[in-house]
Write a protein that holds these residues in place. Structure first.
Motif, PDB file in Angstrom:
ATOM      1  N   GLU A  78       1.432   2.439  -3.411  1.00 17.28           N
ATOM      2  CA  GLU A  78       0.226   3.050  -3.954  1.00 17.28           C
ATOM      3  C   GLU A  78       0.045   4.444  -3.353  1.00 17.28           C
ATOM      4  O   GLU A  78      -0.318   5.397  -4.039  1.00 17.28           O
ATOM      5  N   ALA A  79       0.323   4.536  -2.068  1.00 16.02           N
ATOM      6  CA  ALA A  79       0.206   5.837  -1.398  1.00 16.02           C
ATOM      7  C   ALA A  79       1.168   6.835  -2.027  1.00 16.02           C
ATOM      8  O   ALA A  79       0.825   8.003  -2.234  1.00 16.02           O
ATOM      9  N   ALA A  80       2.368   6.352  -2.347  1.00 18.44           N
ATOM     10  CA  ALA A  80       3.352   7.255  -2.950  1.00 18.44           C
ATOM     11  C   ALA A  80       2.862   7.734  -4.301  1.00 18.44           C
ATOM     12  O   ALA A  80       3.032   8.894  -4.669  1.00 18.44           O
ATOM     13  N   GLU A 100       0.810  -1.219   0.000  1.00 12.45           N
ATOM     14  CA  GLU A 100       0.000   0.000   0.000  1.00 12.45           C
ATOM     15  C   GLU A 100       0.840   1.264   0.000  1.00 12.45           C
ATOM     16  O   GLU A 100       0.437   2.274  -0.552  1.00 12.45           O
ATOM     17  N   PHE A 101       2.023   1.206   0.616  1.00 17.44           N
ATOM     18  CA  PHE A 101       2.763   2.471   0.685  1.00 17.44           C
ATOM     19  C   PHE A 101       3.283   2.901  -0.681  1.00 17.44           C
ATOM     20  O   PHE A 101       3.515   4.091  -0.902  1.00 17.44           O
TER      21      PHE A 101
END
Ligand code: SF4
Lengths: 327, 296
Positions: B191-193, B188-189
């Motif tokens: 995707e968050a980026a 997810e991180f």
């Protein structure tokens, strides 16, 4: 009234998947999301509810264009959205798993500052730091924790970092993808209230995705019920919770206990059995018919359109008028 | 105390990064810590030692053309080889060459491998196919053959050797990094980026590379000894460094010839090399435990 902030029309996301073995299987399209439409006004919250696998996360990601839409449009302020980079400045996302959504090798401060580094190259280090501290205070984190790493925070604090990262650019819309379901029950209310406070202070619009009807009821102005990638019901909160029209919504509500025993006894019993069918092979006609207690002949043949069932209340069911005596 | 002051007062809450945690765990591991210390000693001795010895590595002691046993008074602490050159000096200089080749070639492998692996894994699709098929292709070229061709084309030289070795070693590195990147890409991180507006190079540099570095560091400590062995193998074939310059591989080669008459010339460099390789392996094991990606 001006144009709504966000206008989603017939949005569909189909994935190509290989069914039946890597070598000999053929590609099939999995309809994660199939023709969903809604409007969202500035400063309002749309709750999206449904069981896991109903496409609610896909919807959130498709709005942000994190997954490509197969068809349909997303209009921003009444116009086609600006190019991707500009758009992402206006829309942000908060993820379900707070720890997994933070890079384990970056400090809280660096994580929150990341959008600024991408968009505000004019800011100096000091200015960025000041901005990060401000946001940390806003989301209820001690600015002195700026140099800590994600694994040193609790789940709730991690989610606050995620929220800080989402609001630092001053977006108009934040998509919250199950932001509290991974959290401890005691922390949930805090995070929900934080989101509502931020909404009030910053005039944020929220798309709040959850499987928890009680949470949705608390935070939403409008609610969209999804099932197998399709909209089942879309209504104002009061109207939906007072009189759910769709058998699926009724079933979801029946599963939530009401604290008042009087009402608990009086509420309609809608029993839904069985599992969600595979989205690879959705049922013909109404997608809910395999589990619907009211299903009849026509449900298998004709897909029910989303039709108006009262003011600002849309429902996709052939038989929503039947058996209304129970409301 | 005002709120502001309170904030200032608690200013210094530092965080412990995963790297710092790992460092602490590494030093807590006896085998790895010992390995690290011995490696440091060997490295310092190899790089500084030759300047402190009375005899230089290519200086022939004409009075002792036959292999001399250790003689403190003469300044031959470990004796001389069959040409009357100081064995300790030669071993240390050989270590300098071997370690340099090991480290430089590994650095070359590291740079190419991490870049190719991260790009292939993150960008995916056709880029991935293209890069990885190239890697497969390179894998199928026999190393010795490859090195010999290079030597024939460009002549024998030191730089060429570590480029040749590095060019072969990066293949495995690229595969490892690509695998790790594929696993990371779904997190997810990342995707968050992307949602934060990061461009692909920015995400690779800021998020992918730091997160694969743990595995890469472990692999590096295991690659260095491999390269040292490779270099000795090439030297053994006569494709390595040239006399009077020497390396551990060459010394062992020379020593092996005289094994019957003068085992000391084999044992000394072999001992140095074995200890070094062992230490690298212990260090690698320790690092792997310390960086154990329990996926926090
Ligand atoms: S259309 Fe038929 S199957 Fe679908 S929800 Fe309505 S009654 Fe049930």
């Amino acid at each position: 009234m001006s144009a709504p902030l966000l206008q989603v029309k017939d949005l569909a996301v189909h994935y190509k998947v290989r069914a039946g073995g890597v070598l000999w299987g053929k590609y099939q399209s999995l309809k994660a999301l199939d023709g969903v439409s809604f409007d969202l006004k500035a400063g309002q919250t749309l709750g999206i509810v449904g069981e896991s696998g109903c496409g609610k996360s896909t919807l959130g990601r498709a709005i942000l264009q994190l997954v490509p839409a197969t068809s349909g449009t997303v209009a921003w302020l009444g116009a086609p959205p600006p190019e991707l980079k500009a758009l992402r400045r206006e829309m942000q996302i908060v993820f379900q798993d707070p720890l997994a959504s933070l890079d384990p090798r970056m400090t809280a401060g660096d994580i929150i500052a990341e959008p600024l580094r991408n968009y505000r190259k004019d800011l100096s280090r000091e200015q960025i730091k000041a901005e990060v501290r401000k946001v940390m205070a806003q989301v209820g984190l001690l600015p002195s924790m700026i140099n800590r790493y994600p694994h040193e925070f609790s789940g709730g604090q991690c989610q606050r970092i995620g929220i800080g990262r989402a609001i630092i650019l001053g977006p108009k819309l934040v998509v919250c993808d199950e932001p509290v379901s991974a959290l401890d029950v005691s922390i949930r209310a805090q995070v929900i209230n934080l989101l509502m406070d931020l909404q009030r202070e910053l005039g944020l619009a929220l798309v709040f995705i959850s499987h928890d009807l009680a949470v949705i009821r608390h935070i939403s102005h409008r609610v969209l019920v999804l099932y197998l990638g399709k909209a089942m019901e879309l209504a104002e909160r009061e109207s939906l919770y007072a009189a759910p029209r769709h058998p699926y919504t009724q079933a979801l509500m029946a599963a939530v206990p009401i604290p008042d025993p009087e009402k608990e006894r009086a509420k309609p019993r809608v029993i839904v059995s069985g599992d969600i069918p595979s989205p690879l092979y959705p049922p013909s006609g109404c997608v809910f018919r395999t589990r619907c207690p009211k299903a009849t002949e026509i449900c298998a043949q004709v897909e029910p359109p989303l039709e108006s069932a009262g003011q600002d209340h849309m429902v996709a069911c052939h038989h929503w008028r039947d058996g209304r005596g129970r409301d | 105390m005002t709120a502001n002051e309170a904030m200032e007062a608690t200013e210094v809450i530092g965080g412990r990064s995963l790297w710092q945690d790992a460092g602490r765990r590494l030093l807590g591991n006896k085998a790895a810590a010992t390995g690290l210390v011995i490696l440091a000693v060997v490295a310092i001795a190899s790089f500084v030692g030759p300047y402190l010895l009375p005899w230089s590595y290519d200086q022939i002691d004409w009075d002792h053309i036959e292999a001399l046993p250790p003689d403190i008074a003469m300044g031959h602490y470990l004796g001389t080889d069959s040409l009357g050159r100081d064995l300790l000096a030669r071993t240390l200089v050989g270590g300098r060459v071997s370690l340099t080749v090991g480290i430089l070639a590994t650095t070359v492998a590291l740079l190419i491998g991490v870049t190719v692996g991260a790009v292939a894994g993150f960008v995916g699709g056709r880029t991935d196919q293209l890069l990885m098929r190239f890697v497969d292709l390179m894998y199928s070229v026999p190393l010795t053959f490859f090195v010999i061709i290079l030597m024939v084309l460009f002549g024998r030289n030191f730089t060429l050797m570590f480029i040749a070795i590095g060019a072969v070693e990066w293949l495995t590195m690229a595969r490892i990094v690509r695998g790790q990147t594929l696993a990371l890409r779904g997190k997810e991180f990342i995707e968050a980026a992307r949602a934060s507006g990061g461009s692909t190079p920015a995400i690779i540099w800021r998020h992918i590379v730091p997160n694969v570095l743990g595995v890469v560091v472990v692999y590096v400590t295991l690659t260095i000894p491999q390269v040292i062995l490779l270099e000795s193998f090439l030297s053994f074939l006569g494709l390595g460094v040239q006399e009077p310059m020497t390396s551990w591989g060459m010394l062992i080669n020379d020593g092996a010839v005289e094994l019957q008459i003068n085992p000391r010339t084999l044992i000394v460099p072999a001992a140095f090399m074995t200890v070094t390789l062992f230490c690298f392996n212990f260090l690698g094991d320790g690092l792997r435990d310390a960086l154990d990606p329990k996926d926090r």
